[in-house]
Write a protein that holds these residues in place. Structure first.
Motif, PDB file in Angstrom:
ATOM      1  N   VAL A  80       0.834  -1.203   0.000  1.00 39.77           N
ATOM      2  CA  VAL A  80       0.000   0.000   0.000  1.00 39.77           C
ATOM      3  C   VAL A  80       0.868   1.251   0.000  1.00 39.77           C
ATOM      4  CG1 VAL A  80      -1.738   1.326   1.252  1.00 39.77           C
ATOM      5  CG2 VAL A  80      -1.841  -1.179   1.267  1.00 39.77           C
ATOM      6  N   PHE A  81       0.590   2.143  -0.946  1.00 36.96           N
ATOM      7  CA  PHE A  81       1.124   3.494  -0.912  1.00 36.96           C
ATOM      8  C   PHE A  81       0.006   4.407  -0.415  1.00 36.96           C
ATOM      9  CE2 PHE A  81       3.579   1.559  -4.433  1.00 36.96           C
ATOM     10  CZ  PHE A  81       4.872   1.785  -3.966  1.00 36.96           C
ATOM     11  N   ALA A  82       0.273   5.178   0.619  1.00 34.86           N
ATOM     12  CA  ALA A  82      -0.730   6.094   1.163  1.00 34.86           C
ATOM     13  C   ALA A  82      -0.265   7.526   0.957  1.00 34.86           C
ATOM     14  CB  ALA A  82      -0.942   5.820   2.649  1.00 34.86           C
ATOM     15  N   THR A  83      -1.141   8.394   0.482  1.00 35.43           N
ATOM     16  CA  THR A  83      -0.780   9.801   0.336  1.00 35.43           C
ATOM     17  C   THR A  83      -1.455  10.606   1.438  1.00 35.43           C
ATOM     18  OG1 THR A  83      -2.605  10.479  -1.139  1.00 35.43           O
ATOM     19  CG2 THR A  83      -0.684   9.424  -2.150  1.00 35.43           C
ATOM     20  N   ASN A  84      -0.742  11.601   1.942  1.00 35.26           N
ATOM     21  CA  ASN A  84      -1.228  12.395   3.074  1.00 35.26           C
ATOM     22  C   ASN A  84      -0.853  13.854   2.869  1.00 35.26           C
ATOM     23  OD1 ASN A  84       0.112   9.695   4.066  1.00 35.26           O
ATOM     24  ND2 ASN A  84      -1.598  10.011   5.449  1.00 35.26           N
ATOM     25  N   ALA A  85      -1.796  14.746   3.094  1.00 31.93           N
ATOM     26  CA  ALA A  85      -1.493  16.178   3.172  1.00 31.93           C
ATOM     27  C   ALA A  85      -1.028  16.486   4.586  1.00 31.93           C
ATOM     28  CB  ALA A  85      -2.722  17.005   2.821  1.00 31.93           C
ATOM     29  N   VAL A  86       0.084  17.194   4.720  1.00 32.22           N
ATOM     30  CA  VAL A  86       0.662  17.467   6.037  1.00 32.22           C
ATOM     31  C   VAL A  86       1.136  18.915   6.120  1.00 32.22           C
ATOM     32  CG1 VAL A  86       1.413  15.086   6.425  1.00 32.22           C
ATOM     33  CG2 VAL A  86       2.974  16.706   5.307  1.00 32.22           C
ATOM     34  N   GLY A  87       1.314  19.376   7.366  1.00 28.36           N
ATOM     35  CA  GLY A  87       1.934  20.666   7.614  1.00 28.36           C
ATOM     36  C   GLY A  87       3.398  20.471   7.952  1.00 28.36           C
ATOM     37  N   SER A  88       4.185  21.509   7.761  1.00 29.41           N
ATOM     38  CA  SER A  88       5.622  21.448   8.041  1.00 29.41           C
ATOM     39  C   SER A  88       5.924  22.022   9.416  1.00 29.41           C
ATOM     40  CB  SER A  88       6.400  22.230   6.987  1.00 29.41           C
ATOM     41  OG  SER A  88       7.770  22.335   7.353  1.00 29.41           O
ATOM     42  N   LEU A  89       6.818  21.371  10.139  1.00 33.36           N
ATOM     43  CA  LEU A  89       7.286  21.852  11.428  1.00 33.36           C
ATOM     44  C   LEU A  89       8.728  22.350  11.345  1.00 33.36           C
ATOM     45  CD1 LEU A  89       5.781  18.998  13.632  1.00 33.36           C
ATOM     46  CD2 LEU A  89       4.911  21.345  13.419  1.00 33.36           C
ATOM     47  N   ARG A  90       9.238  22.463  10.107  1.00 30.77           N
ATOM     48  CA  ARG A  90      10.623  22.901   9.894  1.00 30.77           C
ATOM     49  C   ARG A  90      10.676  23.988   8.825  1.00 30.77           C
ATOM     50  NH1 ARG A  90      13.547  17.384   8.443  1.00 30.77           N
ATOM     51  NH2 ARG A  90      14.779  18.905   7.255  1.00 30.77           N
ATOM     52  N   GLU A  91      11.506  25.000   9.072  1.00 31.25           N
ATOM     53  CA  GLU A  91      11.658  26.091   8.111  1.00 31.25           C
ATOM     54  C   GLU A  91      12.150  25.589   6.765  1.00 31.25           C
ATOM     55  OE1 GLU A  91      10.900  29.709   7.080  1.00 31.25           O
ATOM     56  OE2 GLU A  91      11.191  29.596   9.247  1.00 31.25           O
ATOM     57  N   ASP A  92      13.008  24.557   6.791  1.00 28.69           N
ATOM     58  CA  ASP A  92      13.602  24.073   5.545  1.00 28.69           C
ATOM     59  C   ASP A  92      12.734  23.038   4.829  1.00 28.69           C
ATOM     60  OD1 ASP A  92      13.980  22.153   7.529  1.00 28.69           O
ATOM     61  OD2 ASP A  92      15.911  21.477   6.736  1.00 28.69           O
ATOM     62  N   LEU A  93      11.496  22.862   5.283  1.00 31.27           N
ATOM     63  CA  LEU A  93      10.543  22.001   4.578  1.00 31.27           C
ATOM     64  C   LEU A  93       9.344  22.859   4.173  1.00 31.27           C
ATOM     65  CD1 LEU A  93      10.474  18.706   6.722  1.00 31.27           C
ATOM     66  CD2 LEU A  93      11.637  19.089   4.539  1.00 31.27           C
ATOM     67  N   PRO A  94       9.451  23.569   3.066  1.00 26.43           N
ATOM     68  CA  PRO A  94       8.368  24.478   2.665  1.00 26.43           C
ATOM     69  C   PRO A  94       7.202  23.735   2.028  1.00 26.43           C
ATOM     70  CG  PRO A  94      10.101  24.506   1.026  1.00 26.43           C
ATOM     71  CD  PRO A  94      10.604  23.626   2.152  1.00 26.43           C
ATOM     72  N   PRO A  95       6.060  24.398   1.934  1.00 24.96           N
ATOM     73  CA  PRO A  95       4.940  23.814   1.196  1.00 24.96           C
ATOM     74  C   PRO A  95       5.362  23.392  -0.206  1.00 24.96           C
ATOM     75  CG  PRO A  95       4.207  25.726   2.419  1.00 24.96           C
ATOM     76  CD  PRO A  95       5.699  25.686   2.555  1.00 24.96           C
ATOM     77  N   ARG A  96       4.718  22.347  -0.693  1.00 28.63           N
ATOM     78  CA  ARG A  96       4.946  21.734  -2.003  1.00 28.63           C
ATOM     79  C   ARG A  96       6.218  20.883  -2.034  1.00 28.63           C
ATOM     80  NH1 ARG A  96       2.204  25.945  -6.356  1.00 28.63           N
ATOM     81  NH2 ARG A  96       0.548  26.629  -4.922  1.00 28.63           N
ATOM     82  N   THR A  97       6.677  20.496  -0.818  1.00 31.84           N
ATOM     83  CA  THR A  97       7.734  19.496  -0.679  1.00 31.84           C
ATOM     84  C   THR A  97       7.089  18.159  -0.328  1.00 31.84           C
ATOM     85  OG1 THR A  97       9.270  21.169   0.164  1.00 31.84           O
ATOM     86  CG2 THR A  97       9.839  18.868   0.587  1.00 31.84           C
TER      87      THR A  97
END
Length: 284
Positions: A80-97
């Motif tokens: 199983v591959f599962a996709t998840n929308a998540v928020g970032s808790l790190r400055e170096d992980l911006p949206p659309r990563t």
């Protein structure tokens, strides 16, 4: 082999599959989130399940996690591959990563965590909550595409459906966790009990609230939609290149895990577990 995809926020449609058909599956644990889309990609059978329903009508707390995993098991899925929308808790992980985490921390409160109970107990290892073989493969496939993909990290799973308070967000950052979402638990636990290989592919949609910013639904939806193309590109590559054999222990996760003697298991409890654990219940 049969590959399952659980599509999360922003991923409501299956990949471009051939010979598509719709299949409705009933389970001992109720109805799954929606009908299954079954098709073929590069000669492999692929089964797609929309986690939140076709119209995103199911909240993270109310999702029929057990029915979803059981339905995939019924139709022969083993990975199983599962996709998840998540928020970032790190400055170096911006949206659309994109991030392929290797750990999670559970902050949920109201979800059935196991197929077992009602007179039968099983204790499984969750030291590595996601299949290491599938994780390595997914990361390699991400590296072979144009996706901005990061390997490893801890996914803190909150109950939702509300987003975090600022105090909660700062607490998660103080623990050096990396992304925050609402759906990997108990999905990963149930996949392990069903002896399925399971790995999440998360797409960052926001910075949570630790940057003194409010998370808006509009922002999350826009970035989730933008992530969909990259997610699908990685998944398509991963399915095309998926090794025929499973090089992990997921397929025997229940071996030695059931502690209840077979003669003590109520008949009404055994029946719903037959597909998942029948061979082990016979040898208890």
């Amino acid at each position: 082999m049969t590959v399952g995809i659980i599509g999360g926020s922003g991923v409501y449609e299956a990949l471009d599959l051939e010979n598509e058909a719709t299949r409705y599956v009933e389970t001992p644990f109720g109805e799954p989130s929606g009908t299954l889309t079954v098709g073929e990609l590069a000669g492999e059978e692929v089964v797609f399940l929309p986690r939140h329903g076709r119209n995103h009508e199911l909240s993270p707390t109310d999702l029929p996690y057990r029915a979803n995993v059981h339905a995939l098991k019924q139709v022969g899925v083993d990975r199983v591959f599962a996709t998840n929308a998540v928020g970032s808790l790190r400055e170096d992980l911006p949206p659309r990563t994109l991030v392929v985490p290797d750990q999670y921390f559970d902050r949920t409160k109201h979800r059935p965590m196991s197929f077992f109970g009602d007179g039968v107990v099983a204790h499984l290892s969750m030291a590595e909550p996601y299949c290491p073989h599938m994780r390595e493969h997914l990361v390699a496939c991400g590296d072979a595409t144009d996706a901005d993909l990061v390997e490893d990290g801890t996914y803190v799973c909150i109950e939702g459906p509300q987003f975090s308070t600022r105090a909660e967000s700062e607490f998660y950052r103080a623990n050096d966790w990396d992304v925050i979402g609402m759906t990997t638990v108990p999905e990963a636990n149930l996949a392990r009990e069903a002896e399925l290989c399971y790995v999440p592919l998360t797409g960052i949609t926001d910075y949570d609230v630790w940057r003194d910013e409010s998370v808006t639904l509009a922002e999350v939806q826009a970035n989730a939609a933008a992530n969909e193309g990259a997610i699908n590109a990685v998944l398509e590559r991963a399915i095309r290149d998926l090794p025929a054999e499973r090089d992990c222990d997921c397929g025997s996760a229940l071996a030695g895990a059931i502690t209840t003697p077979v003669e003590a298991i109520p008949a009404g409890t055994r029946e719903p577990l037959e597909l998942l654990a029948g061979e082990y219940l016979d040898t208890q």
